[in-house]
Design a protein around this motif. Structure first.
Motif, mmCIF file in Angstrom:
data_model
loop_
_atom_site.group_PDB
_atom_site.id
_atom_site.type_symbol
_atom_site.label_atom_id
_atom_site.label_comp_id
_atom_site.label_asym_id
_atom_site.label_seq_id
_atom_site.Cartn_x
_atom_site.Cartn_y
_atom_site.Cartn_z
ATOM 1 N N ARG A 179 47.274 37.401 11.489
ATOM 2 C CA ARG A 179 48.039 36.247 11.000
ATOM 3 C C ARG A 179 49.494 36.590 10.707
ATOM 4 N NH1 ARG A 179 44.987 34.997 5.953
ATOM 5 N NH2 ARG A 179 44.602 37.244 6.149
ATOM 6 N N SER A 180 49.769 37.817 10.270
ATOM 7 C CA SER A 180 51.149 38.211 9.993
ATOM 8 C C SER A 180 51.854 38.734 11.247
ATOM 9 C CB SER A 180 51.192 39.276 8.891
ATOM 10 O OG SER A 180 50.357 40.373 9.214
ATOM 11 N N PHE A 181 51.143 39.477 12.092
ATOM 12 C CA PHE A 181 51.767 40.033 13.295
ATOM 13 C C PHE A 181 52.316 38.929 14.202
ATOM 14 C CE2 PHE A 181 49.679 44.504 13.851
ATOM 15 C CZ PHE A 181 50.166 44.867 12.610
ATOM 16 N N VAL A 182 51.572 37.823 14.336
ATOM 17 C CA VAL A 182 51.987 36.793 15.284
ATOM 18 C C VAL A 182 53.172 35.967 14.782
ATOM 19 C CG1 VAL A 182 49.743 36.636 16.411
ATOM 20 C CG2 VAL A 182 50.230 35.166 14.438
ATOM 21 N N ARG A 183 53.645 36.242 13.579
ATOM 22 C CA ARG A 183 54.857 35.592 13.078
ATOM 23 C C ARG A 183 56.111 36.432 13.329
ATOM 24 N NH1 ARG A 183 53.865 30.959 10.431
ATOM 25 N NH2 ARG A 183 51.704 30.568 9.796
ATOM 26 N N PHE A 184 55.941 37.576 13.982
ATOM 27 C CA PHE A 184 57.082 38.419 14.348
ATOM 28 C C PHE A 184 57.951 37.726 15.394
ATOM 29 C CE2 PHE A 184 58.777 41.536 17.424
ATOM 30 C CZ PHE A 184 59.627 42.254 16.591
ATOM 31 N N ARG A 185 59.258 37.699 15.135
ATOM 32 C CA ARG A 185 60.210 37.127 16.088
ATOM 33 C C ARG A 185 61.151 38.232 16.563
ATOM 34 N NH1 ARG A 185 60.229 31.683 16.694
ATOM 35 N NH2 ARG A 185 62.305 31.752 17.639
ATOM 36 N N PRO A 186 61.151 38.534 17.855
ATOM 37 C CA PRO A 186 61.988 39.616 18.373
ATOM 38 C C PRO A 186 63.480 39.323 18.203
ATOM 39 C CG PRO A 186 60.314 38.961 19.968
ATOM 40 C CD PRO A 186 60.320 37.919 18.895
ATOM 41 N N ASP A 187 64.256 40.390 18.056
ATOM 42 C CA ASP A 187 65.713 40.307 17.983
ATOM 43 C C ASP A 187 66.245 40.253 19.415
ATOM 44 O OD1 ASP A 187 68.470 40.865 17.848
ATOM 45 O OD2 ASP A 187 68.236 42.098 16.054
ATOM 46 N N ALA A 188 66.561 39.060 19.888
ATOM 47 C CA ALA A 188 66.967 38.888 21.291
ATOM 48 C C ALA A 188 68.244 39.661 21.601
ATOM 49 C CB ALA A 188 67.146 37.409 21.608
ATOM 50 N N ASP A 189 69.191 39.688 20.672
ATOM 51 C CA ASP A 189 70.451 40.403 20.921
ATOM 52 C C ASP A 189 70.202 41.896 21.098
ATOM 53 O OD1 ASP A 189 71.923 38.064 20.787
ATOM 54 O OD2 ASP A 189 72.391 38.286 18.667
ATOM 55 N N ALA A 190 69.339 42.467 20.258
ATOM 56 C CA ALA A 190 69.029 43.896 20.378
ATOM 57 C C ALA A 190 68.350 44.195 21.710
ATOM 58 C CB ALA A 190 68.128 44.331 19.217
ATOM 59 N N LEU A 191 67.468 43.309 22.142
ATOM 60 C CA LEU A 191 66.768 43.533 23.410
ATOM 61 C C LEU A 191 67.709 43.384 24.600
ATOM 62 C CD1 LEU A 191 63.425 41.655 22.658
ATOM 63 C CD2 LEU A 191 63.880 44.115 22.538
ATOM 64 N N ARG A 192 68.641 42.435 24.529
ATOM 65 C CA ARG A 192 69.605 42.266 25.626
ATOM 66 C C ARG A 192 70.526 43.478 25.754
ATOM 67 N NH1 ARG A 192 70.533 36.994 23.073
ATOM 68 N NH2 ARG A 192 69.135 35.466 24.059
ATOM 69 N N ALA A 193 70.795 44.145 24.646
ATOM 70 C CA ALA A 193 71.706 45.291 24.654
ATOM 71 C C ALA A 193 71.020 46.585 25.084
ATOM 72 C CB ALA A 193 72.316 45.474 23.267
ATOM 73 N N ALA A 194 69.708 46.539 25.267
ATOM 74 C CA ALA A 194 68.931 47.742 25.569
ATOM 75 C C ALA A 194 68.391 47.711 26.988
ATOM 76 C CB ALA A 194 67.772 47.847 24.570
ATOM 77 N N ARG A 195 67.821 48.827 27.417
ATOM 78 C CA ARG A 195 67.038 48.856 28.649
ATOM 79 C C ARG A 195 65.646 48.343 28.298
ATOM 80 N NH1 ARG A 195 66.429 54.298 31.321
ATOM 81 N NH2 ARG A 195 65.306 52.968 32.785
ATOM 82 N N PHE A 196 65.425 47.091 28.608
ATOM 83 C CA PHE A 196 64.216 46.411 28.158
ATOM 84 C C PHE A 196 63.570 45.695 29.328
ATOM 85 C CE2 PHE A 196 62.373 42.420 26.248
ATOM 86 C CZ PHE A 196 61.245 43.030 25.730
ATOM 87 N N THR A 197 62.260 45.917 29.499
ATOM 88 C CA THR A 197 61.503 45.316 30.593
ATOM 89 C C THR A 197 60.286 44.599 30.033
ATOM 90 O OG1 THR A 197 62.176 47.143 32.051
ATOM 91 C CG2 THR A 197 60.341 45.771 32.778
ATOM 92 N N VAL A 198 60.067 43.381 30.493
ATOM 93 C CA VAL A 198 58.890 42.591 30.114
ATOM 94 C C VAL A 198 57.959 42.539 31.322
ATOM 95 C CG1 VAL A 198 58.049 40.395 29.221
ATOM 96 C CG2 VAL A 198 60.364 41.157 28.654
ATOM 97 N N VAL A 199 56.668 42.873 31.117
ATOM 98 C CA VAL A 199 55.726 42.877 32.234
ATOM 99 C C VAL A 199 54.421 42.223 31.820
ATOM 100 C CG1 VAL A 199 56.722 44.962 33.259
ATOM 101 C CG2 VAL A 199 54.802 45.177 31.684
ATOM 102 N N LEU A 200 53.714 41.707 32.826
ATOM 103 C CA LEU A 200 52.378 41.165 32.609
ATOM 104 C C LEU A 200 51.416 41.777 33.612
ATOM 105 C CD1 LEU A 200 52.240 39.044 35.153
ATOM 106 C CD2 LEU A 200 53.239 37.449 33.533
ATOM 107 N N GLY A 201 50.117 41.616 33.331
ATOM 108 C CA GLY A 201 49.098 42.095 34.250
ATOM 109 C C GLY A 201 49.028 41.210 35.477
ATOM 110 N N GLY A 202 48.834 41.819 36.633
ATOM 111 C CA GLY A 202 48.859 41.061 37.871
ATOM 112 C C GLY A 202 47.525 40.494 38.290
ATOM 113 N N GLU A 203 46.493 40.680 37.475
ATOM 114 C CA GLU A 203 45.167 40.202 37.844
ATOM 115 C C GLU A 203 44.527 39.487 36.662
ATOM 116 O OE1 GLU A 203 42.822 43.470 39.231
ATOM 117 O OE2 GLU A 203 44.442 44.271 40.459
ATOM 118 N N GLY A 204 43.592 38.589 36.950
ATOM 119 C CA GLY A 204 42.845 37.928 35.893
ATOM 120 C C GLY A 204 43.292 36.491 35.679
ATOM 121 N N PRO A 205 42.629 35.804 34.746
ATOM 122 C CA PRO A 205 42.891 34.379 34.518
ATOM 123 C C PRO A 205 44.190 34.156 33.746
ATOM 124 C CG PRO A 205 41.309 35.194 32.931
ATOM 125 C CD PRO A 205 41.569 36.334 33.883
#
Length: 270
Positions: free
Chosen positions: A198-224
């Motif tokens: 319940r507390s973890f899912v209220r985390f909001r990422p710092d978009a500015d920090a992520l834009r300034a970094a080497r940051f990659t978002v990935v998902l799994g390529g299989e499944g529903p």
């Protein structure tokens, strides 16, 4: 493989270290532990000093004070202290799945100079969704069901709602190490439902920090189509980046360790 224990505020963190080369920290999601990264770490140890660990309050990382609701940010501090201990201040590559990706984001926002590159795999950033309030209400319902009827009823409701399967039971037909890991994970599920979800899912990422970094978002390529795929795409939109694809589904690092390791090497290479 070397193992150790790190004393942090309110917890003792169990960790494992394999290989040599630049440090690579692998961070678990909810209810997982270091053993789930064992096959992947074995492939990556050819090129990196691979650090895996059990999150505080899970598996072999015992709490040293009474259990309480936890926050992603304090787990990010645990990750920083672990890097201080194992990597001696050297900037590290960081990979995190589900909650682990969020812990990596908290670490990066707190100490950007310590993260050489971050890969977030299917992060559970519920608060970025337009219907976040509905999900927060559902997770409160899951917690109350857990308190009232126990783990199996609550996990059935949770997994059915998000479109994923619960880990298998630790039956006697499985190899002993796998039985032991699944038994630990079953206990961790209760920790997750009571003190993390319940507390973890209220985390909001710092978009500015992520834009300034080497940051990659990935998902799994299989499944529903699952809720974590929605949250992954929402994060990419929040940051203004694309979404990559890694082999397997939500636990592709465990089911497809060799091609997953190759994809991760490609994602973090300088």
């Amino acid at each position: 493989m070397k193992t150790g224990t790190l004393a942090t505020p309110d917890a003792e963190i169990y960790y494992e270290v394999r290989g040599s080369g630049p440090p690579l920290l692998l961070v678990n999601g909810g209810d997982g532990d270091a053993a789930m990264y064992g096959p992947l770490a074995g492939h990556l140890a050819e090129d990196f000093t691979v650090i895996t660990y059990d999150l505080r309050g899970n598996s072999r990382s015992r709490l040293t004070s009474p259990p309480r609701e936890q926050r992603i940010e304090e787990h990010g501090q645990d990750a920083l202290l672990l890097l201080d201990t194992v990597a001696a201040g050297e900037p590290a590559y960081v990979f995190g799945t589900s909650y682990g990706g969020m812990i990596g984001m908290a670490l990066l926002a707190r100490q950007p100079g310590r993260v050489r590159a971050l890969v977030a795999h299917e992060p559970f950033v519920i608060d970025l969704l337009p219907d976040a309030d509905r999900w927060h209400a559902l997770f409160q319902e899951v917690y109350e069901l857990y308190e009232r009827e126990g783990l199996d009823a609550a996990m059935g409701r949770f997994c059915g709602a998000i479109g994923m399967e619960a880990p298998p039971e630790p039956t006697g037909s499985l190899p002993a190490p796998l039985q032991e890991m699944l038994a630990r994970i079953r206990v961790n599920m209760g920790t997750c439902l009571a003190y993390e979800l319940r507390s973890f899912v209220r985390f909001r990422p710092d978009a500015d920090a992520l834009r300034a970094a080497r940051f990659t978002v990935v998902l799994g390529g299989e499944g529903p189509e699952t809720l974590v795929l929605r949250t992954t795409r929402a994060l990419a939109e929040h940051v203004g980046t694309g979404v990559g694809e890694f082999p397997g589904g939500h636990v592709g690092y465990l089911t497809h360790p060799a091609p997953f390791a190759e994809a991760l090497r490609e994602a973090v290479k300088d």
